[in-house]
Scaffold this motif. Structure first.
Motif, mmCIF file in Angstrom:
data_model
loop_
_atom_site.group_PDB
_atom_site.id
_atom_site.type_symbol
_atom_site.label_atom_id
_atom_site.label_comp_id
_atom_site.label_asym_id
_atom_site.label_seq_id
_atom_site.Cartn_x
_atom_site.Cartn_y
_atom_site.Cartn_z
ATOM 1 N N ASP A 12 0.811 -1.219 0.000
ATOM 2 C CA ASP A 12 0.000 0.000 0.000
ATOM 3 C C ASP A 12 0.847 1.273 0.000
ATOM 4 N N PHE A 13 2.145 1.144 -0.147
ATOM 5 C CA PHE A 13 3.021 2.304 -0.272
ATOM 6 C C PHE A 13 2.621 3.079 -1.516
ATOM 7 N N ALA A 14 2.474 4.398 -1.409
ATOM 8 C CA ALA A 14 1.987 5.215 -2.523
ATOM 9 C C ALA A 14 2.871 5.085 -3.762
ATOM 10 N N LEU A 15 4.152 4.835 -3.550
ATOM 11 C CA LEU A 15 5.067 4.691 -4.677
ATOM 12 C C LEU A 15 5.435 3.225 -4.924
ATOM 13 N N ARG A 16 4.502 2.340 -4.630
ATOM 14 C CA ARG A 16 4.726 0.929 -4.926
ATOM 15 C C ARG A 16 4.975 0.736 -6.431
#
Length: 382
Positions: free
Chosen positions: A64-68
């Motif tokens: 769920d990291f925004a920069l996945r």
């Protein structure tokens, strides 16, 4: 400052403390507004410098990291460096689709929305697979072949349009002929100009052969023409092929570069940069006159025919060669760095060439959308 952000990421990745990595990223996002671009640059540099502590931790970054999406791009580059095609394609598709989903989060970050995401889209598009490659016809230009009397191990091949030929041929010619080698040099030119015709008419050199075509296609096609015609020329001249860009200065002689192939089927220089489209850099490549080399060309050309008919993205020639090498594992290949050293000791680009930064910005004029499978749809913005 940017260097403190990068140094901080280095420290926390080395410690394996991903929570601190995420906290540092959040701070960068809130305080500086350039997280997407700077995190992308950091990941690319970490791959280039082979920072194992970063590479090992990338796969553990939370989903769920925004920069996945940038993380997936990094994982795709790692897979590409190991020539794992299916894994590369899947990671790049994920990189693109996940990045598209967070455009609203980074809507105020011009660099991420207008450079990073289009660059990732280009990489994903360039390797997007097709179900049946045999349905697309390769439209080969008509070539008037020159007969030759002498035997040779290889010939030099370049292609360009008339405008590019007018600008760069004289330096190409002067630096290659200073080595005083009795090779064959074949230049294929699209849309020759009156200046092109004048330069060729004034050239008194029987070792230089030319062929021509008129087309309404653009720069991406001009870069691919040499791959489309290479096999026919190899069969005509009955020898291997050293393929070069036209906008280069020759530091080493063609024969010394050819010797660096070391009797492999295919040889090349990887370009500095982890992107899959840069791993097989087409500034200087070589094909022996072998069946495996022909297989690499056939796989590359069939894929190019599809891509060029859909959207003529940049670096398609290099992406198609990367794909073809992956699909021909039994071919003997040669990394020229191992036999010739750094590419700057072999050929040098002129000062007027695009810088890496300019080339990166060139993707800003591409309009991007996503299909139902999560792959990019690209179109040019005038």
């Amino acid at each position: 400052m940017v260097k403190y952000f990068h140094n901080g990421l280095d420290h926390y990745f080395r410690e394996g403390d991903l929570n601190k990595v995420l906290s540092l990223c959040l701070h960068r996002f809130e305080e500086h507004g350039d997280l997407g671009t700077e995190f992308f640059i950091y990941i690319e540099n970490a791959i280039l410098k082979n920072k194992e502590y970063v590479l090992q931790n990338l796969k553990n970054m939370p989903s769920d990291f925004a920069l996945r999406g940038v993380v997936e791009y990094g994982l795709g580059c790692i897979a590409a460096s190991e020539f794992r095609l299916e894994s590369t394609i899947e990671h790049l598709r994920n990189a693109f689709s996940l990045s598209m989903k967070v455009l609203d989060v980074f809507e105020n970050e011009h660099g991420f929305c207008k450079s990073v995401v289009p660059f990732i889209a280009k990489e994903a598009y360039n390797l997007k697979p097709y179900d049946n490659l045999k349905d697309e016809e390769i439209l080969l230009p008509k070539i008037k072949f020159s007969k030759i009397e002498k035997e040779t191990d290889f010939f030099v091949l370049a292609s360009c349009n008339g405008i590019y030929f007018d600008r760069y041929f004289e330096e190409f010619y002067e630096t290659i002929r200073q080595h005083n080698e009795n090779n064959i040099y074949h230049i294929h030119i699209a849309n020759p100009t009156s200046q092109t015709e004048k330069l060729i008419a004034e050239l008194d050199d029987p070792n230089f052969k030319f062929s021509f075509e008129n087309t309404n296609r653009g720069a991406s096609y001009f870069a691919c023409m040499r791959l489309f015609i290479a096999r026919r020329l190899m069969e005509n001249y009955n020898c291997g092929c050293l393929v070069s860009d036209i906008d280069v200065r020759w530091i080493k002689s063609p024969s010394k570069i050819w010797a660096g192939l070391n009797k492999a089927d295919f040889g090349w220089y990887p370009k500095p940069g982890p992107a899959p489209s840069l791993l097989v850099h087409a500034q200087i490549i070589a094909f022996s006159k072998t069946q495996k080399a022909f297989e690499i060309l056939e796989k590359s050309n069939q894929f190019l025919a599809y891509k060029l008919s859909e959207f003529p993205s940049w670096c398609l020639d290099q992406s198609s060669l990367f794909r073809a090498v992956c699909l021909t594992p039994e071919a003997k290949t040669q990394d020229f760095r191992e036999t010739l050293g750094d590419i700057e000791t072999v050929q040098r680009l002129p000062d007027t060439s695009l810088t890496e930064k300019q080339a990166f910005r060139a993707f800003e004029n591409i309009e991007i959308s996503m299909n139902s499978d999560g792959y990019p749809i690209l179109s040019r913005v005038d």
